[in-house]
Design an enzyme around this catalytic site. Structure first.
Site, mmCIF file in Angstrom:
data_model
loop_
_atom_site.group_PDB
_atom_site.id
_atom_site.type_symbol
_atom_site.label_atom_id
_atom_site.label_comp_id
_atom_site.label_asym_id
_atom_site.label_seq_id
_atom_site.Cartn_x
_atom_site.Cartn_y
_atom_site.Cartn_z
ATOM 1 N N ARG A 70 0.244 -8.691 -2.815
ATOM 2 C CA ARG A 70 0.395 -8.388 -4.241
ATOM 3 C C ARG A 70 1.729 -8.950 -4.753
ATOM 4 O O ARG A 70 1.784 -9.562 -5.816
ATOM 5 C CB ARG A 70 0.328 -6.865 -4.458
ATOM 6 C CG ARG A 70 0.506 -6.427 -5.889
ATOM 7 C CD ARG A 70 -0.088 -5.058 -6.147
ATOM 8 N NE ARG A 70 0.817 -3.966 -5.812
ATOM 9 C CZ ARG A 70 0.472 -2.684 -5.764
ATOM 10 N NH1 ARG A 70 -0.780 -2.326 -5.994
ATOM 11 N NH2 ARG A 70 1.339 -1.757 -5.463
ATOM 12 N N ARG B 53 6.955 4.798 0.571
ATOM 13 C CA ARG B 53 5.840 5.220 -0.290
ATOM 14 C C ARG B 53 4.687 5.765 0.538
ATOM 15 O O ARG B 53 4.058 6.752 0.170
ATOM 16 C CB ARG B 53 5.393 4.051 -1.173
ATOM 17 C CG ARG B 53 6.352 3.842 -2.341
ATOM 18 C CD ARG B 53 6.289 2.442 -2.895
ATOM 19 N NE ARG B 53 5.004 2.121 -3.475
ATOM 20 C CZ ARG B 53 4.568 0.884 -3.691
ATOM 21 N NH1 ARG B 53 5.332 -0.138 -3.370
ATOM 22 N NH2 ARG B 53 3.404 0.685 -4.218
ATOM 23 N N ARG C 219 -0.063 13.941 -7.453
ATOM 24 C CA ARG C 219 0.432 13.383 -6.205
ATOM 25 C C ARG C 219 1.000 14.454 -5.297
ATOM 26 O O ARG C 219 1.422 14.142 -4.197
ATOM 27 C CB ARG C 219 1.543 12.400 -6.530
ATOM 28 C CG ARG C 219 1.278 10.951 -6.107
ATOM 29 C CD ARG C 219 2.489 10.171 -6.531
ATOM 30 N NE ARG C 219 2.528 8.811 -6.118
ATOM 31 C CZ ARG C 219 2.051 7.782 -6.806
ATOM 32 N NH1 ARG C 219 1.387 7.985 -7.916
ATOM 33 N NH2 ARG C 219 2.229 6.558 -6.355
ATOM 34 N N ARG D 272 7.083 -5.917 -8.554
ATOM 35 C CA ARG D 272 7.605 -4.578 -8.795
ATOM 36 C C ARG D 272 8.791 -4.300 -7.879
ATOM 37 O O ARG D 272 8.805 -4.708 -6.732
ATOM 38 C CB ARG D 272 6.499 -3.563 -8.521
ATOM 39 C CG ARG D 272 5.619 -3.338 -9.714
ATOM 40 C CD ARG D 272 4.383 -2.584 -9.355
ATOM 41 N NE ARG D 272 4.654 -1.379 -8.567
ATOM 42 C CZ ARG D 272 3.718 -0.499 -8.242
ATOM 43 N NH1 ARG D 272 2.481 -0.685 -8.627
ATOM 44 N NH2 ARG D 272 4.025 0.548 -7.517
ATOM 45 N N LYS E 239 -6.643 1.602 -6.302
ATOM 46 C CA LYS E 239 -6.909 2.554 -7.388
ATOM 47 C C LYS E 239 -6.870 1.845 -8.736
ATOM 48 O O LYS E 239 -7.741 2.039 -9.567
ATOM 49 C CB LYS E 239 -5.870 3.685 -7.397
ATOM 50 C CG LYS E 239 -5.841 4.521 -6.133
ATOM 51 C CD LYS E 239 -4.904 5.716 -6.264
ATOM 52 C CE LYS E 239 -3.454 5.351 -6.438
ATOM 53 N NZ LYS E 239 -2.815 4.765 -5.253
HETATM 54 P P1 ADP Z 1 1.578 3.105 -6.011
HETATM 55 O O1 ADP Z 1 1.057 1.710 -5.972
HETATM 56 O O2 ADP Z 1 2.681 3.357 -5.033
HETATM 57 O O3 ADP Z 1 0.525 4.126 -5.961
HETATM 58 P P2 ADP Z 1 2.322 3.862 -8.739
HETATM 59 O O4 ADP Z 1 2.393 2.760 -9.724
HETATM 60 O O5 ADP Z 1 1.223 4.844 -8.858
HETATM 61 O O6 ADP Z 1 2.394 3.173 -7.337
HETATM 62 O O7 ADP Z 1 3.716 4.676 -8.762
HETATM 63 C C1 ADP Z 1 4.956 4.043 -8.595
HETATM 64 C C2 ADP Z 1 6.060 5.076 -8.425
HETATM 65 O O8 ADP Z 1 6.115 5.943 -9.571
HETATM 66 C C3 ADP Z 1 5.883 6.042 -7.254
HETATM 67 O O9 ADP Z 1 6.332 5.519 -6.033
HETATM 68 C C4 ADP Z 1 6.710 7.233 -7.733
HETATM 69 O O10 ADP Z 1 8.089 7.016 -7.581
HETATM 70 C C5 ADP Z 1 6.426 7.277 -9.206
HETATM 71 N N1 ADP Z 1 5.259 8.138 -9.521
HETATM 72 C C6 ADP Z 1 4.068 7.729 -10.057
HETATM 73 N N2 ADP Z 1 3.235 8.769 -10.224
HETATM 74 C C7 ADP Z 1 3.909 9.860 -9.767
HETATM 75 C C8 ADP Z 1 3.584 11.236 -9.653
HETATM 76 N N3 ADP Z 1 2.374 11.713 -10.038
HETATM 77 N N4 ADP Z 1 4.510 12.077 -9.148
HETATM 78 C C9 ADP Z 1 5.716 11.645 -8.762
HETATM 79 N N5 ADP Z 1 6.082 10.357 -8.828
HETATM 80 C C10 ADP Z 1 5.207 9.461 -9.323
#
Ligand code: ADP
Length: 211
Positions: free
Chosen positions: A127, A150, A88, A139, A13
């Site tokens: 990554r 996740r 999400r 991260r 994404k």
């Molecule tokens: P990923 O690569 O897992 O998609 P993101 O960078 O989008 O990672 O998100 C990292 C973390 O931030 C998630 O695992 C969650 O804890 C939190 N997070 C991000 N966006 C949301 C959301 N829309 N609702 C709830 N938690 C979120």
């Protein structure tokens, strides 16, 4: 142009969002990045999110909804945006619908990146390794264990959105396992089809790129 990129962690994404930002002069709104910034700055939001994120769990809906509501009101989002990592959950999607309706805005498309889980796990491992090799700290949530959490959160809480947006007719699926340039072409095609006749392509007009 207003898009949502939907897909599990590691689906690509972020990569596609960055490309679309450059191409269309719109902003990328990544809730993951906004939350990481809040954690790094030690804000009240960051304090609430920190441990949940490190475990790979979602942070509460009210918190992310508030962040997004503020962000899409900022001037640089006027020309359009890509939501990456939001919504999400179904309640987040419903909150977004309400926000957009209040502002008289519409989504152009919801792009779902279809993936193979085994390949995803490899991508995430890579990554982390790449970040280490560049001398960056990986991260906190890019470990094999949190990755499972996740993916589990994704399946249980986010995958229902595929259905949610299919019923509204906004969902477009793309094969996220194809090479990056092919995924890019597929996304561009469906955006062009979705945007046809709506005059949403403002390529080159934006001075409003995200820093
Ligand atoms: P990923 O690569 O897992 O998609 P993101 O960078 O989008 O990672 O998100 C990292 C973390 O931030 C998630 O695992 C969650 O804890 C939190 N997070 C991000 N966006 C949301 C959301 N829309 N609702 C709830 N938690 C979120």
């Amino acid at each position: 142009m207003r898009l949502i990129l939907l897909g599990p962690p590691g689906a690509g994404k972020g990569t596609q969002a960055q490309r679309l930002v450059a191409k269309h002069g719109i902003v990328q709104l990544s809730t993951g990045e906004m939350l990481r910034a809040a954690v790094a700055a030690g804000t009240p939001v960051g304090l609430r999110a920190k441990d949940l994120m490190a475990r790979g769990d979602l942070v509460p809906d009210d918190l992310v909804v508030a962040i997004v509501a503020d962000r899409i009101d900022q001037k640089d989002a006027n020309n359009g945006f890509i939501l990456d990592g939001f919504p999400r959950t179904v309640p987040q999607a419903e909150a977004l619908d309400r926000m957009l309706a209040e502002k008289g805005l519409q989504l152009d498309a919801v792009v779902a990146l279809k993936v193979d889980e085994k390949i995803l796990l490899d991508r995430i491992a890579k990554r982390s390794a790449d970040m280490l090799a560049r001398g960056e700290a990986p991260r906190a949530d890019d470990t094999p264990e949190t990755m499972m959490t996740r993916l589990h959160s994704y399946k249980r809480q986010t995958e229902p959105l595929v259905d949610y947006y299919s019923r509204r007719g906004t969902l477009k699926a793309v094969d996220g396992m194809a090479p990056i340039p092919e995924v890019a072409v597929a996304i561009d095609r469906l955006i062009a089809a979705a945007g046809n006749g709506r005059g949403t392509n403002r390529s080159g007009s934006g001075k409003s790129m995200m820093g």
